[in-house]
Design a protein around this motif. Sequence first.
Motif, PDB file in Angstrom:
ATOM      1  N   VAL A  43       0.794  -1.280  -0.146  1.00 49.40           N
ATOM      2  CA  VAL A  43       0.045  -0.109   0.196  1.00 49.40           C
ATOM      3  C   VAL A  43       0.904   1.402   0.083  1.00 49.40           C
ATOM      4  CG1 VAL A  43      -1.912   1.357   1.337  1.00 49.40           C
ATOM      5  CG2 VAL A  43      -1.856  -1.224   1.089  1.00 49.40           C
ATOM      6  N   ALA A  44       1.970   1.145   0.830  1.00 49.41           N
ATOM      7  CA  ALA A  44       2.765   2.392   0.811  1.00 49.41           C
ATOM      8  C   ALA A  44       3.574   2.535  -0.563  1.00 49.41           C
ATOM      9  CB  ALA A  44       3.948   2.095   1.918  1.00 49.41           C
ATOM     10  N   ALA A  45       3.782   1.769  -1.347  1.00 47.35           N
ATOM     11  CA  ALA A  45       4.497   1.804  -2.556  1.00 47.35           C
ATOM     12  C   ALA A  45       3.586   2.384  -3.451  1.00 47.35           C
ATOM     13  CB  ALA A  45       4.967   0.384  -3.194  1.00 47.35           C
ATOM     14  N   ALA A  46       2.149   1.980  -3.455  1.00 47.02           N
ATOM     15  CA  ALA A  46       1.237   2.652  -4.438  1.00 47.02           C
ATOM     16  C   ALA A  46       1.063   4.082  -4.070  1.00 47.02           C
ATOM     17  CB  ALA A  46      -0.221   2.073  -4.266  1.00 47.02           C
ATOM     18  N   GLY A  47       0.865   4.349  -2.959  1.00 48.00           N
ATOM     19  CA  GLY A  47       0.776   5.742  -2.641  1.00 48.00           C
ATOM     20  C   GLY A  47       1.930   6.739  -2.894  1.00 48.00           C
ATOM     21  N   ALA A  48       3.120   6.281  -2.586  1.00 48.49           N
ATOM     22  CA  ALA A  48       4.429   7.021  -2.955  1.00 48.49           C
ATOM     23  C   ALA A  48       4.598   7.142  -4.532  1.00 48.49           C
ATOM     24  CB  ALA A  48       5.586   6.250  -2.194  1.00 48.49           C
ATOM     25  N   ALA A  49       4.166   6.035  -5.103  1.00 47.30           N
ATOM     26  CA  ALA A  49       4.568   6.097  -6.747  1.00 47.30           C
ATOM     27  C   ALA A  49       3.736   7.150  -7.296  1.00 47.30           C
ATOM     28  CB  ALA A  49       4.308   4.830  -7.134  1.00 47.30           C
ATOM     29  N   ASP A  98      12.439   6.665 -18.843  1.00 46.34           N
ATOM     30  CA  ASP A  98      13.052   7.680 -17.752  1.00 46.34           C
ATOM     31  C   ASP A  98      11.931   8.267 -16.867  1.00 46.34           C
ATOM     32  OD1 ASP A  98      15.615   7.730 -19.141  1.00 46.34           O
ATOM     33  OD2 ASP A  98      15.226   9.415 -20.233  1.00 46.34           O
ATOM     34  N   GLN A  99      10.823   8.446 -17.294  1.00 48.94           N
ATOM     35  CA  GLN A  99       9.573   8.807 -16.467  1.00 48.94           C
ATOM     36  C   GLN A  99       9.333   7.754 -15.569  1.00 48.94           C
ATOM     37  OE1 GLN A  99       6.382   9.514 -19.164  1.00 48.94           O
ATOM     38  NE2 GLN A  99       7.046  11.753 -19.295  1.00 48.94           N
ATOM     39  N   ALA A 100       9.382   6.482 -15.773  1.00 45.46           N
ATOM     40  CA  ALA A 100       9.364   5.385 -15.084  1.00 45.46           C
ATOM     41  C   ALA A 100      10.097   5.350 -13.969  1.00 45.46           C
ATOM     42  CB  ALA A 100       8.979   4.100 -15.817  1.00 45.46           C
ATOM     43  N   LEU A 101      11.474   5.392 -14.279  1.00 47.87           N
ATOM     44  CA  LEU A 101      12.525   5.380 -13.337  1.00 47.87           C
ATOM     45  C   LEU A 101      12.376   6.556 -12.198  1.00 47.87           C
ATOM     46  CD1 LEU A 101      15.629   4.532 -15.491  1.00 47.87           C
ATOM     47  CD2 LEU A 101      14.395   3.182 -13.930  1.00 47.87           C
ATOM     48  N   VAL A 103       9.487   7.883 -11.384  1.00 46.48           N
ATOM     49  CA  VAL A 103       8.567   7.667 -10.434  1.00 46.48           C
ATOM     50  C   VAL A 103       8.672   6.243  -9.475  1.00 46.48           C
ATOM     51  CG1 VAL A 103       6.188   6.299 -10.642  1.00 46.48           C
ATOM     52  CG2 VAL A 103       6.679   8.060 -12.038  1.00 46.48           C
ATOM     53  N   LEU A 104       9.767   5.671  -9.708  1.00 42.30           N
ATOM     54  CA  LEU A 104      10.450   4.599  -8.965  1.00 42.30           C
ATOM     55  C   LEU A 104      11.008   5.117  -7.699  1.00 42.30           C
ATOM     56  CD1 LEU A 104      10.636   1.552  -8.491  1.00 42.30           C
ATOM     57  CD2 LEU A 104      12.544   1.688  -9.727  1.00 42.30           C
ATOM     58  N   CYS A 105      11.445   6.522  -7.746  1.00 43.69           N
ATOM     59  CA  CYS A 105      12.000   7.253  -6.688  1.00 43.69           C
ATOM     60  C   CYS A 105      11.150   7.577  -5.705  1.00 43.69           C
ATOM     61  CB  CYS A 105      12.599   8.595  -7.287  1.00 43.69           C
ATOM     62  SG  CYS A 105      13.728   8.411  -8.325  1.00 43.69           S
ATOM     63  N   GLY A 106       9.894   7.500  -6.003  1.00 45.42           N
ATOM     64  CA  GLY A 106       8.919   7.663  -4.836  1.00 45.42           C
ATOM     65  C   GLY A 106       8.750   6.621  -3.722  1.00 45.42           C
ATOM     66  N   PRO A 107       8.613   5.397  -3.990  1.00 49.58           N
ATOM     67  CA  PRO A 107       8.667   4.330  -2.984  1.00 49.58           C
ATOM     68  C   PRO A 107      10.154   4.312  -2.223  1.00 49.58           C
ATOM     69  CG  PRO A 107       7.689   3.431  -4.709  1.00 49.58           C
ATOM     70  CD  PRO A 107       8.054   4.771  -5.363  1.00 49.58           C
ATOM     71  N   LEU A 108      11.184   4.610  -3.078  1.00 52.11           N
ATOM     72  CA  LEU A 108      12.514   4.595  -2.560  1.00 52.11           C
ATOM     73  C   LEU A 108      12.800   5.753  -1.415  1.00 52.11           C
ATOM     74  CD1 LEU A 108      14.694   3.611  -5.425  1.00 52.11           C
ATOM     75  CD2 LEU A 108      13.853   1.967  -3.659  1.00 52.11           C
ATOM     76  N   ALA A 109      12.121   6.938  -1.798  1.00 50.86           N
ATOM     77  CA  ALA A 109      12.189   7.967  -1.056  1.00 50.86           C
ATOM     78  C   ALA A 109      11.510   7.873   0.142  1.00 50.86           C
ATOM     79  CB  ALA A 109      11.902   9.394  -1.753  1.00 50.86           C
ATOM     80  N   LEU A 110      10.243   7.351   0.034  1.00 50.82           N
ATOM     81  CA  LEU A 110       9.451   7.028   1.223  1.00 50.82           C
ATOM     82  C   LEU A 110      10.264   6.195   2.163  1.00 50.82           C
ATOM     83  CD1 LEU A 110       6.664   7.307   2.854  1.00 50.82           C
ATOM     84  CD2 LEU A 110       5.823   5.255   1.422  1.00 50.82           C
ATOM     85  N   LEU A 111      10.792   5.080   1.777  1.00 51.24           N
ATOM     86  CA  LEU A 111      11.614   4.276   2.592  1.00 51.24           C
ATOM     87  C   LEU A 111      12.663   5.054   3.316  1.00 51.24           C
ATOM     88  CD1 LEU A 111      12.319   1.352   3.545  1.00 51.24           C
ATOM     89  CD2 LEU A 111      13.475   0.877   1.545  1.00 51.24           C
ATOM     90  N   LEU A 112      13.439   5.633   2.409  1.00 50.24           N
ATOM     91  CA  LEU A 112      14.530   6.556   3.145  1.00 50.24           C
ATOM     92  C   LEU A 112      13.914   7.483   4.083  1.00 50.24           C
ATOM     93  CD1 LEU A 112      17.692   7.254   3.090  1.00 50.24           C
ATOM     94  CD2 LEU A 112      17.077   8.768   1.298  1.00 50.24           C
ATOM     95  N   LEU A 113      13.099   8.134   3.989  1.00 43.70           N
ATOM     96  CA  LEU A 113      12.371   9.142   4.718  1.00 43.70           C
ATOM     97  C   LEU A 113      12.035   8.467   6.354  1.00 43.70           C
ATOM     98  CD1 LEU A 113      10.442  11.873   2.591  1.00 43.70           C
ATOM     99  CD2 LEU A 113      12.636  12.141   4.000  1.00 43.70           C
TER     100      LEU A 113
END
Length: 721
Positions: A43-49, A98-101, A103-113
């Motif tokens: 669920v968190a990955a969906a919202g962050a993406a 490039d756009q997809a990559l 967007v992938l930064c969203g879940p990674l940023a959520l995890l880092l934060l």
Amino acid sequence: MSARVRIRHGKPRTPPPPAPASLIAAARLPQPTTTRLVQLVVVAAAGAAFAAWWWLVKERDHWPGTQLDCLPGPVPAGRDPMDTVTGFTRCVDGVRLDQALVVLCGPLALLLLALVTGALVRAGALSRRRTRPAGPEMAARLAAVVPEGAAGPPRLLIRRGRGLGLGARADGTVRRPRVIAGAGAHLQPERDIGALFRHEVAHITARDVGRVRIAIAAWWILLAGVTVPLALELAPRPGNIGGAISLRLAVILGVFGLTLCGVLRIREHDADVRAAADPRDGGDMAAYIARDRSPTPRRRITRLLGLATHPTRADRLSALDRPARLWGLSVPESLATGIAAGLVFTDAALLITALTPDSIATGYRITGALTGWAVAGVVTVALWRAAAVRHPDAYGLRPARRGAALGAGVLAGSQLSARAAGDWTDAFGTADGLAADFSLANATAGRAAALTLALIVGGALFTTWAAALARAAGAAPDGPRSGPACAAAVALSGAVLAMPLGTWFLLAALAAVEADSVPYWGAMDSRAWVIGATLTLFGALAPFALTALRRTRPRLRLVPAVAVALFALPTAAAWIPLTASADSSPRRVLFPATVATPKPHKLLTTSPSPPSSPPSPPSPPSGDEPVIDIDDLPVLPPPEAEGREPVRDPFIACLALNAGRSALWADPAGREETAELLAGVDDTVLRAVSAVLRRSHPEPVHSDVPQAAILRCDLLRRYAR
């Protein structure tokens, strides 16, 4: 005289003996806390993406220009037109990758934060301003309850403050665990202190302290950093899509919060069972819980709403009395798992299809496998645990009911996804290439009903199969092969779900994008789909094979029926409510190379002049002139008049391509007409497509040729350039 004994393989007539807490605590299977955390991750990955797509792709002005920069300039004489076609296609696909990559930064940023926030919260809770070291007597009491074989006792700290707290909580990290006790904890009886410390040590042994802290931090980040800012930004937006997106983000946050509350409750049950399983406990844990205060009216209300973060005294005692009850699979848990899978699938599919631009169906199957493994990490493991302790949820019709809830959750999640909030290109004229509308509200009632029924029935069949697999494999809570066997079942479940789940979402997306004529067969008319369907079929036969290997009488009627149903389900969803479609390419109508059929607009037309008469200038439109539906237009627009050149406007050419569909590319006559249409169009890419078609006539052309035309028309539709 010998009597024949009939062996029954169904649910036992008498309830099985309760599994002891020691067996549950020492099990080699994932505990319920671990599997519930999988739901949170999804669920968190969906919202962050989605948040990353909104802020880093859609709201950035450079993405349209980057895609339009792929348009070639004047082509030098003698250049191969296929080079122009291929270069344009690869360039646009590269931009969308490039756009997809991004967007992938969203879940990674959520995890880092979440990691950083959790570390800061931990540092603040363990600071000297809030805690002080405990005395040697209390430290010795904590060391006395540490299980044998542990690395060492955690350090005991006392919470500073004016109150005399009697509780305690586990904190710290895996390598440096801590237990923070209240200032009045030493005033309790010796047995209560031992039970209290044993419970907190069980949290440390289960290693759930850090994971839960990160999950709580992620929830607050989604609330304060995603949902509220996006809602404020979308509030002044025109139309209804802003409110629809805000509602969906609130639902995502609510599902995350309810799942998190369930995780917090189940981790307390797991710790109680682990503490009670200690041979030194002697019933102290149950006695300590029994002396807990009764729940207040506020706690009763939060419990009824599913918002309680701690179980009540009655629930804890019931779990200690029969620990195997924790190893079931409830209907709400199945529903929440389905919602999580439905929420994340569409965004994940958009990212993965950017990696497979030549085959949208392949991207959906890969997404189906990844999502299927996430679902199996919750559902298959839960049913495996239930079968290991003879829980009723693994027998009879209970697995099917859980599966129906799972399918209903996937359907709800797919429609609660922000991608189903509305037509992005119509609402935002410059929506980027990752914007699409996947709402089944656009599909016909028959198709939507058939897809809904297929998903619910498919979910019931999947859980029935997973329960049968666990029973046939002889699932056990302990033993050297218990954990690896469960892991193999999860891997097999993901492989079995890959093709049906990916195909269902592809068919649903096609139905949502193209409500009039959907190329359903194109989603399955490929060698890869046949391979995936064969894998699903053989996987569905696994319970039958395992039962035969165990030399017991198999249920010959159930397992083959499940196998055939799992194999035939996507085909039935495609063919029962629909007639055959002439279009056999999902990419023809589906993102990222989508030229969706426009909604019924009314076009002003004038009666064409007879061929023998000279052309007359078109008259200005008026309200009295006839109107026709766009679907009633001819496949190719006729010349304006005899002796005049065909229409040179690329918008009209794209309209003709969209109306003609794959018939313009599939047969030689259609390709010849397409080449004639595009030859005079004022566009470099479309003229290059025409040149390749004429050179290759009557042989089939490379797939990049129709894809280039589709991508070019997509840019025209989105950016009017």
